[in-house]
Design an enzyme around this catalytic site. Sequence first.
Site, PDB file in Angstrom:
ATOM      1  N   SER A 163      49.420  -8.607   2.065  1.00 35.70           N
ATOM      2  CA  SER A 163      50.443  -8.106   0.998  1.00 35.70           C
ATOM      3  C   SER A 163      51.796  -8.600   0.945  1.00 35.70           C
ATOM      4  O   SER A 163      52.271  -9.156   1.973  1.00 35.70           O
ATOM      5  CB  SER A 163      50.271  -6.472   0.940  1.00 35.70           C
ATOM      6  OG  SER A 163      51.478  -6.035   0.294  1.00 35.70           O
ATOM      7  N   TYR A 200      52.706   1.287   5.416  1.00 30.78           N
ATOM      8  CA  TYR A 200      51.771   0.269   4.922  1.00 30.78           C
ATOM      9  C   TYR A 200      52.301  -1.044   5.254  1.00 30.78           C
ATOM     10  O   TYR A 200      51.399  -1.986   5.574  1.00 30.78           O
ATOM     11  CB  TYR A 200      51.814   0.468   3.249  1.00 30.78           C
ATOM     12  CG  TYR A 200      51.068  -0.582   2.568  1.00 30.78           C
ATOM     13  CD1 TYR A 200      49.618  -0.324   2.741  1.00 30.78           C
ATOM     14  CD2 TYR A 200      51.618  -1.400   1.733  1.00 30.78           C
ATOM     15  CE1 TYR A 200      49.058  -1.306   2.045  1.00 30.78           C
ATOM     16  CE2 TYR A 200      50.933  -2.487   1.018  1.00 30.78           C
ATOM     17  CZ  TYR A 200      49.401  -2.394   1.196  1.00 30.78           C
ATOM     18  OH  TYR A 200      48.626  -3.192   0.635  1.00 30.78           O
TER      19      TYR A 200
HETATM   20  N1  LIG Z   1      45.909  -4.092  -5.709  1.00 30.71           N
HETATM   21  C1  LIG Z   1      47.346  -4.427  -5.142  1.00 30.71           C
HETATM   22  O1  LIG Z   1      48.385  -4.621  -5.816  1.00 30.71           O
HETATM   23  C2  LIG Z   1      47.466  -5.153  -3.676  1.00 30.71           C
HETATM   24  C3  LIG Z   1      48.460  -5.788  -3.437  1.00 30.71           C
HETATM   25  C4  LIG Z   1      48.597  -6.276  -1.839  1.00 30.71           C
HETATM   26  C5  LIG Z   1      47.299  -6.052  -1.234  1.00 30.71           C
HETATM   27  N2  LIG Z   1      46.575  -5.417  -1.629  1.00 30.71           N
HETATM   28  C6  LIG Z   1      45.136  -5.281  -0.582  1.00 30.71           C
HETATM   29  O2  LIG Z   1      44.012  -5.754  -1.267  1.00 30.71           O
HETATM   30  C7  LIG Z   1      43.315  -4.803  -0.573  1.00 30.71           C
HETATM   31  C8  LIG Z   1      42.041  -4.441  -1.557  1.00 30.71           C
HETATM   32  O3  LIG Z   1      42.758  -3.489  -2.257  1.00 30.71           O
HETATM   33  P1  LIG Z   1      42.513  -3.355  -3.735  1.00 30.71           P
HETATM   34  O4  LIG Z   1      43.619  -3.605  -4.757  1.00 30.71           O
HETATM   35  O5  LIG Z   1      41.225  -4.027  -4.464  1.00 30.71           O
HETATM   36  O6  LIG Z   1      42.301  -1.819  -3.898  1.00 30.71           O
HETATM   37  P2  LIG Z   1      40.949  -0.701  -4.162  1.00 30.71           P
HETATM   38  O7  LIG Z   1      40.482  -0.958  -5.589  1.00 30.71           O
HETATM   39  O8  LIG Z   1      41.491   0.620  -3.775  1.00 30.71           O
HETATM   40  O9  LIG Z   1      40.028  -1.205  -3.086  1.00 30.71           O
HETATM   41  C9  LIG Z   1      40.111  -0.627  -1.876  1.00 30.71           C
HETATM   42  C10 LIG Z   1      38.616  -1.132  -1.039  1.00 30.71           C
HETATM   43  O10 LIG Z   1      38.542  -0.621   0.060  1.00 30.71           O
HETATM   44  C11 LIG Z   1      37.623   0.059   0.552  1.00 30.71           C
HETATM   45  N3  LIG Z   1      37.705   0.889   1.495  1.00 30.71           N
HETATM   46  C12 LIG Z   1      38.885   1.697   1.903  1.00 30.71           C
HETATM   47  N4  LIG Z   1      38.714   2.522   2.978  1.00 30.71           N
HETATM   48  C13 LIG Z   1      37.316   1.722   3.604  1.00 30.71           C
HETATM   49  C14 LIG Z   1      36.934   2.046   4.891  1.00 30.71           C
HETATM   50  N5  LIG Z   1      37.277   3.010   5.670  1.00 30.71           N
HETATM   51  N6  LIG Z   1      35.910   1.469   4.795  1.00 30.71           N
HETATM   52  C15 LIG Z   1      35.402   0.538   4.151  1.00 30.71           C
HETATM   53  N7  LIG Z   1      36.072   0.009   3.269  1.00 30.71           N
HETATM   54  C16 LIG Z   1      36.915   0.987   2.842  1.00 30.71           C
HETATM   55  C17 LIG Z   1      37.144   0.743  -0.855  1.00 30.71           C
HETATM   56  O11 LIG Z   1      35.854   0.975  -0.699  1.00 30.71           O
HETATM   57  P3  LIG Z   1      35.315   2.675  -0.359  1.00 30.71           P
HETATM   58  O12 LIG Z   1      36.311   3.723  -0.733  1.00 30.71           O
HETATM   59  O13 LIG Z   1      34.169   2.865  -1.315  1.00 30.71           O
HETATM   60  O14 LIG Z   1      35.145   2.667   1.166  1.00 30.71           O
HETATM   61  C18 LIG Z   1      37.663  -0.342  -2.012  1.00 30.71           C
HETATM   62  O15 LIG Z   1      36.452  -0.914  -1.998  1.00 30.71           O
HETATM   63  C19 LIG Z   1      43.612  -3.847   0.315  1.00 30.71           C
HETATM   64  O16 LIG Z   1      43.809  -4.444   1.617  1.00 30.71           O
HETATM   65  C20 LIG Z   1      45.088  -3.663  -0.100  1.00 30.71           C
HETATM   66  O17 LIG Z   1      45.896  -3.363   0.898  1.00 30.71           O
HETATM   67  C21 LIG Z   1      46.191  -5.033  -2.882  1.00 30.71           C
END
Ligand SMILES: NC(=O)c1ccc[n+]([C@@H]2O[C@H](COP(=O)([O-])OP(=O)(O)OC[C@H]3O[C@@H](n4cnc5c(N)ncnc54)[C@H](OP(=O)(O)O)[C@@H]3O)[C@@H](O)[C@H]2O)c1
Length: 246
Positions: free
Chosen positions: A142, A156
């Site tokens: 991130s 975080y």
């Molecule tokens: N969106 C942003 O602005 C942003 C920015 C920087 C970095 N990121 C990073 O990008 C990554 C993906 O995030 P996203 O934005 O796509 O958010 P999201 O829509 O909330 O997706 C998060 C995913 O992680 C899974 N997850 C959470 N806990 C888990 C566990 N214990 N075991 C397996 N899967 C798990 C969730 O699936 P289940 O709940 O079904 O398990 C979901 O599929 C993360 O690492 C986040 O920190 C996002």
Amino acid sequence: MQNIEGKVVVITGASSGFGACTARHLATLGAKVALGARRFDRLETLATEIRAAGGEAVVPETDVTDRTQVQALIDATLAVFGRIDVMVNNAGLMAIAPLDAMKVEEWDAMIDINIKGVLYGIAAALPVFRRQESGHFINVASVGGLKVAAPGGAVYSGTKFAVRAISEGLRVEAGPKIRTTILSPGAVDSELKFGSSDPAAAAAVMEIYKTAIPTQAIADAIAYAIAQPDGVDINEIVLRPTPQEF
Ligand SMILES: NC(=O)c1ccc[n+]([C@@H]2O[C@H](COP(=O)([O-])OP(=O)(O)OC[C@H]3O[C@@H](n4cnc5c(N)ncnc54)[C@H](OP(=O)(O)O)[C@@H]3O)[C@@H](O)[C@H]2O)c1
């Protein structure tokens, strides 16, 4: 796109956001995908959609905080597809709150999912990549791993600094045949923004996410890294919405 068709790509956190969008995109480009997350119904729906469009997908239900389940994700992928070309360690949780709020369970959850989940992914896939003498890790960090998101994002950011440190160490140790990419996004529209239970922090997050960009930007970045010739290793990608300062 060259160098994607036929590749086997494992994606954790594939039930929503980056993971689901990337799975769809890579499947469209001819990759075979293995999708891990806890919400199995979502994974099944996504796999049905991918198969209906002519793609191949397996969906082992996976909690990345459980090392045996991450190993099972890799084993199931090998059993079906016979190899793994890319491991996308993407699953994550962003629970923003000031340290004074003492959200200790959320600190634990972020450390377990964001750091240990990535390590378990490395532990399961690295021996496969060593055997194959090829492979590609894409670890999702991130912009909070480049600069501390304070106030509120200390833990975080701590987890994402850790992802970047581990990924850089992995790059050095991986040697000449395994590629490593750190992806550091800014605000992207997904379910991540709903992860904060502290009301004031949740409101501040919603403000930042007003300029969030679509998840397709992430899928495109991941496809770009994978599509490079084997001798080209895209080590870092940082992308933000153009108006985002942080
Ligand atoms: N969106 C942003 O602005 C942003 C920015 C920087 C970095 N990121 C990073 O990008 C990554 C993906 O995030 P996203 O934005 O796509 O958010 P999201 O829509 O909330 O997706 C998060 C995913 O992680 C899974 N997850 C959470 N806990 C888990 C566990 N214990 N075991 C397996 N899967 C798990 C969730 O699936 P289940 O709940 O079904 O398990 C979901 O599929 C993360 O690492 C986040 O920190 C996002």
